[in-house]
Each structure stands twice: as structure tokens, then as C-alpha cells.
Design an enzyme around this catalytic site. Structure first.
Site, short mmCIF file in Angstrom:
data_model
loop_
_atom_site.label_atom_id
_atom_site.label_comp_id
_atom_site.label_asym_id
_atom_site.label_seq_id
_atom_site.Cartn_x
_atom_site.Cartn_y
_atom_site.Cartn_z
CG HIS A 16 33.52 34.79 33.87
ND1 HIS A 16 33.14 35.13 32.58
CD2 HIS A 16 32.39 34.88 34.60
CE1 HIS A 16 31.87 35.41 32.54
NE2 HIS A 16 31.37 35.27 33.76
CD GLU A 89 26.34 35.59 37.84
OE1 GLU A 89 26.09 35.88 39.04
OE2 GLU A 89 26.99 36.32 37.07
#
Length: 227
Positions: A16, A89
Site C-alpha cells: 500500500h 498485516e
């Protein structure tokens, strides 16, 4: 978008864009997490606009930063985003929200152990390496079966996700070994690119700014531990 000749279809894991947590060097892992900064939005927009070919499909994790990054790629390519579960994550548990050097080094010690084969090491209150792979790898295999027949040239599968998780997954999918995998962090919107092979394995053809052979010796750093 400039079109180029399409080669074998790849799984392209995209980190990202920059977040407020990255700037503050926070261990920011809970969903939804912090948003992109203005710079992160610009990174995501540039990534989408400079793709040589639009992806066949575009996916992202449930985290806000991944959804925002994928949204800019969607706007640039016209390929709609699908949000997938289990791609968040590495969960930092008791280290969540911390930014001290001590917290970073503690996280990195456990993370390096995973890359060296000790997948049962666990972040207190968070995940083990085995936990991360157990949720992430089935999603990858389903995408492979659906979109990535070896030798196919129908377009890449783009998956916007997270630096620490995608490095761990790629280390085991493509047998890229530490210390390369632990010391070569990914900048925001950098990619790991994996090509499916006929025997069911994967070939890693890009890791951030590096291409094979992956023997580059870069000193470890405690900055941006999620990179």
C-alpha cells in the site's frame, strides 16, 4: 496508460501507499488502520497510471490503506477492486501502536525467526508466523487456481496488501531465502512479482527494486518495521 506486450501472467503483490503510521513509524496492524497520507495517495495514483498493462483482476486486503491504494489503481485502470479477507498485516498484538526502537527490534527479532524457519514464534498477544501463512496462503492458492494457469497471458493478478506479510508469504512460496528477505524491506507501492510454475511452485522475478539472483547484502534496519 502505455500498453506493452503481455508476457506470462503473474501474481503481483503490491504494498500500500504511505500512511500516517508509516511516517510516525508505528506498528499499525489492526483493521481498519490508519489512512494514506497525501504522499501515499500520490504514490498509489502514480502506480496505477504507470502500469504498462491493466491487470486482469484487482484485489486488496480489508485494511483502509489497502482499499484506498486499490481505489486509485482502479481509477487509473478501470479494473474494479474486490476486497478479500485474511490478507491483513502481521498482527502486532501487544506491540500495536508502539514506535520505540525497543518495540521495533522486538518485532524484528520474531519476524526474522519466522524467515529462518521458526514459524511457531509468536508476537505476544499477536500472531505466529504459522498463523500468518495459514490465513494468507489459501487465498493465494485460490487466486492461482482461478486466474493463473501456468503459461497464461491473460493478464496479471494485482493484490494490494502489506509489507511484512507479503515478504513472509513470498519467502515461503518462492523459496527466496534470508537474510535477503529480512533485510530488504519494501517501500510503499513497491511490488513482489511471482510467476506460477507447472509443478505448483512459484518463481519470484522481482522483489522491490531487485531482480534475481537475490543475494544482495543490505544491512537490517529498525525503521518502518512493516515495510
Amino acid at each position: 496508460m502505455t500498453e506493452a506486450k503481455i508476457g506470462p501472467a503473474k501474481l503481483v503483490l503490491v504494498r500500500h501507499g504511505e500512511t500516517e503510521g508509516n511516517v510516525a513509524k508505528l506498528l499499525d496492524t489492526k483493521v481498519p488502520g490508519l489512512p494514506l497520507t497525501e504522499r501515499g495517495a500520490a504514490q498509489a495514483k502514480l502506480f496505477g497510471e504507470t502500469l504498462l498493462n491493466p491487470p486482469r483482476v484487482l484485489f486488496c486486503s480489508t485494511a483502509l490503506r489497502a482499499r484506498q491504494t486499490a481505489g486509485y489503481i482502479e481509477a487509473a485502470t478501470g479494473v474494479p477492486t474486490t476486497v478479500l479477507d485474511n490478507l491483513q498485516e502481521v498482527q502486532a498484538g501487544d506491540l500495536e501502536g508502539k514506535h520505540s526502537e525497543e518495540a521495533h527490534l522486538f518485532f524484528q527479532r520474531i519476524y526474522r525467526a519466522w524467515h529462518n524457519g521458526d514459524l511457531d514464534e509468536r508476537i505476544p498477544g499477536g500472531e505466529s508466523g504459522r498463523d500468518v501463512l495459514a490465513r494468507f496462503l489459501p487465498v493465494i492458492e485460490e487466486l492461482r487456481e482461478t486466474y493463473l494457469t501456468p503459461g497464461s497471458s491473460e493478464g496479471d493478478v494485482l493484490l494490494v496488501n502489506h509489507g511484512a506479510a507479503m515478504r513472509l508469504v513470498s519467502r515461503y512460496l518462492a523459496d527466496v531465502l534470508p537474510p535477503f528477505t529480512t533485510n530488504n524491506h519494501l517501500d510503499n507501492t513497491e511490488t513482489i512479482e511471482l510467476v506460477p510454475l507447472p509443478d505448483g511452485s512459484w518463481d519470484c522475478i522481482r522483489w522491490g527494486r531487485f531482480t534475481p539472483p537475490f543475494g544482495y547484502d543490505v544491512a537490517p534496519t529498525s525503521d518502518d518495521p512493516m515495510g
